[in-house]
Design an enzyme around this catalytic site. Structure first.
Site, short mmCIF file in Angstrom:
data_model
loop_
_atom_site.label_atom_id
_atom_site.label_comp_id
_atom_site.label_asym_id
_atom_site.label_seq_id
_atom_site.Cartn_x
_atom_site.Cartn_y
_atom_site.Cartn_z
CG ASP A 125 1.88 15.10 12.13
OD1 ASP A 125 1.27 14.96 11.05
OD2 ASP A 125 3.04 15.55 12.19
CE LYS A 144 3.08 16.33 8.81
NZ LYS A 144 4.27 16.29 9.66
CB CYS A 175 3.19 19.24 12.51
SG CYS A 175 4.83 18.47 12.31
#
Ligand SMILES: [Zn+2]
Length: 240
Positions: free
Chosen positions: A37, A140, A184
């Protein structure tokens, strides 16, 4: 004389077997890298809507340089990308009367309500690294009902393309870093370990939302057998 020949041949055969075995052993561990991310909305550098502490230009530079180093070392690189529809359930704006960082029950799980972030096709969702670095980008969080901190599956248990990609490339060990240590990165590293991969997490290439939850996440990763390295170290990555 005949005996001598037999001995020499036997020694040669042994030598070839040992060499072959060593070469096969080396091939057996294929290392992949998961960069989590690195997106505009999570960075101070881009004034993101959910900017994490310490995600300035120097951090992004360090991530880019070290990711290049890993690619040069021959490791395939995979990125995860948070990729939400506008009406995603993790946005506080989709829950009247709620504010950012409130926690609600969603599908029987605690859900932190975040400011809207990484909305599909917006600049905030863009990955801030050279796309040529990546063998694959795994999206995602596309299902509006479920959050997906993990790069492997969402909170509803639906798998992403990550495991398929790693299996296809015969990856056995993964190096994980990115944003955020306590969300994450944590979830991706824990799911990788649960799926049977050896996992190495790099602390200096990760940033957390809060110091206490980041420390907790690191302790939890260690108890699950994940190796946490302070800095990128190719020798340690190969030997651990
Ligand atoms: Zn998200």
């Amino acid at each position: 004389m005949k005996n001598m020949k037999v001995i020499v041949l036997a020694l040669m055969a042994l030598f070839i077997t040992v060499l072959g075995g060593a070469a096969m052993g080396k091939e057996a561990i294929t290392i992949g890298v998961i960069v989590v991310d690195i997106q505009g909305d999570f960075t101070k550098f881009k004034n993101g809507s959910l900017a994490v502490e310490g995600t300035d230009e120097a951090y992004l530079k360090a991530v880019e340089e070290n990711t290049k180093k890993l690619k040069t070392a021959g490791f395939p690189i995979y990125a995860t990308q948070d990729w939400h529809p506008k009406n995603h359930a993790s946005f506080f704006t989709n829950h009247p009367g709620k504010k950012a960082f409130d926690v609600i029950k969603l599908n029987n799980r605690d859900q932190v309500l975040w400011p809207p972030h990484c909305v599909q096709k917006t600049s905030g969702a863009e990955i801030l690294l050279d796309e040529k670095l990546f063998k694959a980008v795994v999206k995602k969080g596309m299902d509006k009902q479920y959050d997906s901190y993990s790069g492997f599956q969402d909170d509803g248990g639906k798998k992403t393309e990550m495991d398929k990609n790693l299996k296809k490339d015969k990856i056995k060990k993964v190096v994980v870093y990115g944003i955020a240590t306590d969300y994450c990165v944590r979830a991706t590293a824990l799911d990788a370990a649960a799926a049977g991969y050896k996992v190495i997490m790099i602390k200096s290439l990760s940033r957390g939302v809060a110091p206490d939850t980041s420390q907790k996440a690191i302790d939890e990763m260690k108890t699950k057998g994940i190796v946490v390295l302070d800095d990128l170290d190719l020798e340690k990555i190969k030997s651990n």
